[in-house]
Design an enzyme around this catalytic site. Sequence first.
Site, PDB file in Angstrom:
ATOM      1  N   ASP A  41      43.554 -51.549  42.466  1.00  0.00           N
ATOM      2  CA  ASP A  41      43.590 -51.747  41.023  1.00  0.00           C
ATOM      3  C   ASP A  41      44.676 -52.760  40.653  1.00  0.00           C
ATOM      4  O   ASP A  41      45.679 -52.879  41.369  1.00  0.00           O
ATOM      5  CB  ASP A  41      43.886 -50.424  40.313  1.00  0.00           C
TER       6      ASP A  41
ATOM      7  N   ASP B  36      45.725 -43.613  34.729  1.00  0.00           N
ATOM      8  CA  ASP B  36      46.872 -44.463  35.057  1.00  0.00           C
ATOM      9  C   ASP B  36      47.331 -45.131  33.763  1.00  0.00           C
ATOM     10  O   ASP B  36      46.994 -44.679  32.662  1.00  0.00           O
ATOM     11  CB  ASP B  36      46.527 -45.475  36.157  1.00  0.00           C
TER      12      ASP B  36
ATOM     13  N   ARG C  15      44.266 -42.111  41.679  1.00  0.00           N
ATOM     14  CA  ARG C  15      44.278 -41.782  40.237  1.00  0.00           C
ATOM     15  C   ARG C  15      43.606 -40.431  39.987  1.00  0.00           C
ATOM     16  O   ARG C  15      44.079 -39.623  39.186  1.00  0.00           O
ATOM     17  CB  ARG C  15      43.538 -42.860  39.441  1.00  0.00           C
TER      18      ARG C  15
END
Length: 236
Positions: free
Chosen positions: A49, A91, A184
């Site tokens: 990410d 997140d 996450r």
Amino acid sequence: MMNFQQGEVLCFDKPLGWTSFKVVGHVRYHICRRTGVKRMKVGHAGTLDPLATGVMIICTGRATKRIEEFQQHTKEYVATLRLGATTPSFDLEHGIDATYPTDHITLPLVEETLKRFTGQIEQVPPAFSACMVNGTRAYDLARRGKEVELKPKLLVIDEIELLDCRLPEEITIRVVCSKGTYIRALARDIGQALGSGAHLTALRRTRVGGFRVEDCLNPLDFAAWIDAQEVETGEE
């Protein structure tokens, strides 16, 4: 002599804020510039990410056939979790959508809870993920406000180690896990198991198989690095 068309495997420490796509494009640009080759096959062995940093394996030319092999490797992460609050993406990509009490969370509770997540577990991927739903990426649906239902996936977490515990607000953990693990989603599930909520505030992939973050190249240094290498130039 490096031959990027025959195939090379490079390892980068992805910077904060860069997409995995940006790393691949940056690497491809400088390889093509250095070699004089107009087109070069370049791919990565596992997305990170934008808000995560750390190990990203990049394969070029014929070595792109090894991407699946590298994706199967065990991965290690260091993750910081904010307790008592959740976000839609689990997140910092999205703002806090709910808060929960944390006064009841103690060090023994944290340690006992983390033990429950080692071994073979089922995990529902985040809605804001690259999982496919009827031919569309889940994050595309989620960003359009659509309901996203994802099925649990079976995965293996080999180790979870508590590195730092700053109750009631934050914990830092080291996770060794199989392909397909969303840290996450693990943060979400740990928060629920603690009778509270949680989301990721920092994530660093420190190892993929035998590739360690301390041995990785910084993409910002890649131009100078490749200019210093002996490389095969020109089209085949």
